[in-house]
Design a protein around this motif. Structure first.
Motif, PDB file in Angstrom:
ATOM      1  N   ASN A  48       0.831  -1.212   0.000  1.00 30.63           N
ATOM      2  CA  ASN A  48       0.000   0.000   0.000  1.00 30.63           C
ATOM      3  C   ASN A  48       0.861   1.255   0.000  1.00 30.63           C
ATOM      4  N   PHE A  49       1.992   1.206   0.727  1.00 34.41           N
ATOM      5  CA  PHE A  49       2.881   2.366   0.755  1.00 34.41           C
ATOM      6  C   PHE A  49       3.432   2.664  -0.631  1.00 34.41           C
ATOM      7  N   PHE A  50       3.878   1.616  -1.337  1.00 32.75           N
ATOM      8  CA  PHE A  50       4.439   1.839  -2.662  1.00 32.75           C
ATOM      9  C   PHE A  50       3.368   2.286  -3.648  1.00 32.75           C
ATOM     10  N   ALA A  51       2.153   1.817  -3.459  1.00 35.78           N
ATOM     11  CA  ALA A  51       1.058   2.283  -4.313  1.00 35.78           C
ATOM     12  C   ALA A  51       0.825   3.787  -4.097  1.00 35.78           C
ATOM     13  N   GLU A  52       0.964   4.242  -2.848  1.00 37.48           N
ATOM     14  CA  GLU A  52       0.777   5.661  -2.562  1.00 37.48           C
ATOM     15  C   GLU A  52       1.942   6.499  -3.071  1.00 37.48           C
ATOM     16  N   ILE A  53       3.164   5.989  -2.886  1.00 35.22           N
ATOM     17  CA  ILE A  53       4.332   6.779  -3.293  1.00 35.22           C
ATOM     18  C   ILE A  53       4.391   6.936  -4.810  1.00 35.22           C
ATOM     19  N   ARG A  54       3.808   5.987  -5.552  1.00 30.98           N
ATOM     20  CA  ARG A  54       3.766   6.096  -7.007  1.00 30.98           C
ATOM     21  C   ARG A  54       2.894   7.272  -7.444  1.00 30.98           C
ATOM     22  N   LYS A  55       1.965   7.681  -6.562  1.00 31.97           N
ATOM     23  CA  LYS A  55       1.066   8.779  -6.901  1.00 31.97           C
ATOM     24  C   LYS A  55       1.668  10.141  -6.558  1.00 31.97           C
ATOM     25  N   ASP A  56       2.781  10.156  -5.813  1.00 30.73           N
ATOM     26  CA  ASP A  56       3.392  11.411  -5.381  1.00 30.73           C
ATOM     27  C   ASP A  56       4.389  11.871  -6.439  1.00 30.73           C
ATOM     28  N   PRO A  57       4.100  12.946  -7.167  1.00 29.72           N
ATOM     29  CA  PRO A  57       4.990  13.382  -8.261  1.00 29.72           C
ATOM     30  C   PRO A  57       6.321  13.943  -7.779  1.00 29.72           C
ATOM     31  N   THR A  58       6.462  14.183  -6.475  1.00 27.17           N
ATOM     32  CA  THR A  58       7.713  14.740  -5.964  1.00 27.17           C
ATOM     33  C   THR A  58       8.679  13.664  -5.485  1.00 27.17           C
ATOM     34  N   LYS A  59       8.227  12.425  -5.365  1.00 31.17           N
ATOM     35  CA  LYS A  59       9.064  11.343  -4.849  1.00 31.17           C
ATOM     36  C   LYS A  59       9.570  10.466  -5.988  1.00 31.17           C
ATOM     37  N   THR A  60      10.828  10.099  -5.913  1.00 33.24           N
ATOM     38  CA  THR A  60      11.457   9.254  -6.923  1.00 33.24           C
ATOM     39  C   THR A  60      12.040   8.027  -6.243  1.00 33.24           C
ATOM     40  N   VAL A  61      11.801   6.847  -6.812  1.00 32.70           N
ATOM     41  CA  VAL A  61      12.301   5.593  -6.245  1.00 32.70           C
ATOM     42  C   VAL A  61      13.133   4.869  -7.294  1.00 32.70           C
ATOM     43  N   ILE A  62      14.301   4.399  -6.878  1.00 35.04           N
ATOM     44  CA  ILE A  62      15.145   3.544  -7.719  1.00 35.04           C
ATOM     45  C   ILE A  62      15.192   2.183  -7.051  1.00 35.04           C
ATOM     46  N   LEU A  63      14.694   1.182  -7.758  1.00 35.38           N
ATOM     47  CA  LEU A  63      14.526  -0.151  -7.180  1.00 35.38           C
ATOM     48  C   LEU A  63      15.373  -1.168  -7.923  1.00 35.38           C
ATOM     49  N   VAL A  64      16.244  -1.854  -7.197  1.00 34.29           N
ATOM     50  CA  VAL A  64      16.985  -2.985  -7.744  1.00 34.29           C
ATOM     51  C   VAL A  64      16.318  -4.252  -7.236  1.00 34.29           C
ATOM     52  N   THR A  65      15.944  -5.140  -8.130  1.00 35.20           N
ATOM     53  CA  THR A  65      15.207  -6.329  -7.725  1.00 35.20           C
ATOM     54  C   THR A  65      15.376  -7.448  -8.737  1.00 35.20           C
ATOM     55  N   HIS A  66      15.154  -8.679  -8.267  1.00 31.68           N
ATOM     56  CA  HIS A  66      15.084  -9.841  -9.148  1.00 31.68           C
ATOM     57  C   HIS A  66      13.628 -10.242  -9.412  1.00 31.68           C
ATOM     58  N   SER A  67      12.693  -9.522  -8.833  1.00 32.35           N
ATOM     59  CA  SER A  67      11.278  -9.833  -8.997  1.00 32.35           C
ATOM     60  C   SER A  67      10.700  -9.056 -10.171  1.00 32.35           C
ATOM     61  N   MET A  68      10.388  -9.757 -11.253  1.00 35.68           N
ATOM     62  CA  MET A  68       9.793  -9.084 -12.393  1.00 35.68           C
ATOM     63  C   MET A  68       8.346  -8.692 -12.110  1.00 35.68           C
ATOM     64  N   ASP A  69       7.696  -9.369 -11.173  1.00 37.95           N
ATOM     65  CA  ASP A  69       6.360  -8.948 -10.763  1.00 37.95           C
ATOM     66  C   ASP A  69       6.419  -7.561 -10.134  1.00 37.95           C
ATOM     67  N   ALA A  70       7.450  -7.319  -9.316  1.00 34.48           N
ATOM     68  CA  ALA A  70       7.608  -6.008  -8.689  1.00 34.48           C
ATOM     69  C   ALA A  70       7.889  -4.937  -9.739  1.00 34.48           C
ATOM     70  N   VAL A  71       8.711  -5.262 -10.735  1.00 40.14           N
ATOM     71  CA  VAL A  71       9.014  -4.305 -11.804  1.00 40.14           C
ATOM     72  C   VAL A  71       7.735  -3.918 -12.534  1.00 40.14           C
ATOM     73  N   LYS A  72       6.937  -4.902 -12.897  1.00 40.98           N
ATOM     74  CA  LYS A  72       5.720  -4.624 -13.658  1.00 40.98           C
ATOM     75  C   LYS A  72       4.655  -3.933 -12.798  1.00 40.98           C
ATOM     76  N   LYS A  73       4.675  -4.220 -11.511  1.00 38.29           N
ATOM     77  CA  LYS A  73       3.649  -3.667 -10.623  1.00 38.29           C
ATOM     78  C   LYS A  73       3.940  -2.234 -10.240  1.00 38.29           C
ATOM     79  N   TYR A  74       5.189  -1.923  -9.923  1.00 38.12           N
ATOM     80  CA  TYR A  74       5.522  -0.617  -9.381  1.00 38.12           C
ATOM     81  C   TYR A  74       6.174   0.330 -10.384  1.00 38.12           C
ATOM     82  N   CYS A  75       7.064  -0.178 -11.211  1.00 40.46           N
ATOM     83  CA  CYS A  75       7.927   0.699 -12.015  1.00 40.46           C
ATOM     84  C   CYS A  75       7.202   1.260 -13.231  1.00 40.46           C
ATOM     85  N   ASN A  76       7.613   2.448 -13.653  1.00 37.92           N
ATOM     86  CA  ASN A  76       7.142   2.992 -14.921  1.00 37.92           C
ATOM     87  C   ASN A  76       8.240   2.954 -15.980  1.00 37.92           C
ATOM     88  N   LYS A  77       9.505   2.785 -15.548  1.00 34.32           N
ATOM     89  CA  LYS A  77      10.638   2.637 -16.454  1.00 34.32           C
ATOM     90  C   LYS A  77      11.618   1.650 -15.824  1.00 34.32           C
TER      91      LYS A  77
END
Length: 450
Positions: free
Chosen positions: A221-250
């Motif tokens: 839920n936190f990551f779903a909210e932070i994706r809506k905040d245009p002032t916050k930027t997240v750089i995520l390193v992961t082996h989970s492609m589900d996480a990439v498709k769910k959270y990332c825009n690039k």
């Protein structure tokens, strides 16, 4: 810490965070958001020792003989990308590809040998959860210690302290020593510090799968909210492609220190899956070994049985999947091969079938598997060899004589825009619920992600 002198000499390669006022976006003319992270032509290598010099004399002798005593390992080669404000940016790649080194350069833990990294805003790195925590200090003291290590003042930590404790759900334990916490409690506290730190750019390295199911839902839920905040930027390193498709825009995919795919998150995730399937395919263990033994599932009667893709191990719904079964049957009975399609992600056997084989000896049979029923996912085709004990007309009396293990089975992936409902196996184009009360139950409108 031994590299501190080298790092000081290299600080000119990284632009200071506080001195950056604006960074122009040169890659995407359609995106007018400011660039908050710019990586330009970054390269990094390490020296791996090959000769051990026990003293000055040995080092001198090695030098006179032209022995360097080390080899150069090029970890990153000419890395270039930009991250805009508000991006949820994914960095993926196999172990050893250079992801963590890149993150440490972005976080100014390492300095690049070539190129520049420009950061606009306050960057908060979490390369590994719990680094800097002291088991002899209380939970409260560790929050302040960790915050200080991240560059926050006491006043800034005071402002975010209650949010950290509430998110970790550890209010009753903050004055206990950390060594008395369970491992799950320690991870929850570390993760809460990570995501509640009030920075402009949050860097996370493999920290999503933490805590129990309830805590993971809270993190989701936190990551779903932070994706809506245009002032916050997240750089995520992961082996989970589900996480990439769910959270990332690039996203970007790094292989052997180079970016091989950049931009669309689905393209990056699919290519990562393909790279893994290709790598695993090289490790097939099918056939008699040099010492005369056989892999699990094989024997003298069937010394070879393997399932392999005929083409690339990634298919679409319309094209289906082509594969082959190579076998060597040395028995004297009528026999057949049974095929089973396993759903790796969701579990269970999705489909099975069998085929009588007309020829003994060493042969390869080719097959086609339609995939129009299924949604996207990862699948494994396994084969087993069976003998008819009383001839092909007696299907009651058979025995299995061989089977494929994990090494000689075939893993493949279904990737198609029409099969994006990853939580379910069956595709909506072939099977749908039908409402019998259309005035009460109306099909849900699909909401597209940003």
């Amino acid at each position: 810490m031994g590299d501190s002198a080298i790092e000081k000499k290299e600080t000119s390669n990284v632009t200071d965070k506080t001195s950056v006022t604006e960074v122009e976006n040169t890659n995407d003319s359609n995106d007018d958001r400011p660039v908050v992270l710019k990586v330009e032509h970054v390269a990094k290598s390490f020296r791996l020792p090959t000769e051990q010099a026990t003293g000055l004399k040995m080092a001198f002798l090695n030098w006179t003989r032209g022995i360097k005593g080390y080899t150069e390992q090029q970890v990153l080669r000419d890395i270039n990308f930009e991250v805009h404000q508000g991006d949820f940016f994914g960095i993926v790649g196999r172990n050893g590809s250079g992801k963590s080194t890149l993150l440490k350069i972005i976080s100014q833990i390492y300095m690049p040998e070539k190129g520049h990294v420009t950061v606009r805003g306050k960057l908060v790195p979490f390369i590994e959860l719990g680094v800097g925590f002291n088991p002899e200090l209380t939970g409260r003291e560790n929050v302040y210690l960790n915050g200080a290590l991240l560059g926050f003042s006491r006043e800034e930590i005071d402002a975010m302290y209650d949010d950290i404790v509430d998110f970790a759900e550890l209010g009753d334990f903050m004055d206990q020593k950390l060594k008395n916490y369970s491992s799950g409690m320690q991870v929850r506290l570390a993760f809460s510090v990570a995501i509640k730190a009030q920075g402009d750019i949050l860097v996370l390295d493999e920290v999503l799968a933490v805590g129990d199911e309830a805590f993971q839902r809270k993190c989701d839920n936190f990551f779903a909210e932070i994706r809506k905040d245009p002032t916050k930027t997240v750089i995520l390193v992961t082996h989970s492609m589900d996480a990439v498709k769910k959270y990332c825009n690039k996203a970007i995919l790094i292989k052997d220190g180079e970016i091989i795919v950049s931009g669309n998150k689905n393209d990056v995730a699919d290519r990562y899956t393909l790279e893994n399937l290709k790598r695993e395919g090289k490790a097939a263990d099918a056939g008699q070994r040099s010492d005369g033994s056989y892999p699990t599932g094989l024997n003298e009667t069937v010394p070879l049985l393997a399932v392999r893709p005929s083409k690339e191990p990634v298919c679409t719904i319309d094209d289906g999947f082509d594969f082959e079964v190579e076998y060597d049957y040395r028995g004297d009975k009528d026999f057949y091969v049974a095929l089973a399609l396993h759903d790796i992600r969701r579990g269970g056997v999705s489909y099975g079938d069998s085929f009588d084989l007309a020829k003994r000896g060493h042969h390869t049979a080719h097959f086609h598997l339609p995939m129009n029923l299924f949604n996207n996912g990862e699948f494994r085709l396994m084969a087993s060899m069976h003998e008819y004990l009383n001839g092909v007309d007696d299907h009651e009396h058979v025995q299995m004589v061989a089977f494929t293990n994990e090494g000689n089975s075939c893993d493949f992936s279904l990737r198609d825009p029409k099969g994006a409902d990853n939580f379910a196996l069956i595709n909506k184009s072939v099977l749908q619920y039908r409402s019998l009360d259309t005035d009460l139950a109306v099909r849900q409108t699909v909401i597209k992600q940003r």
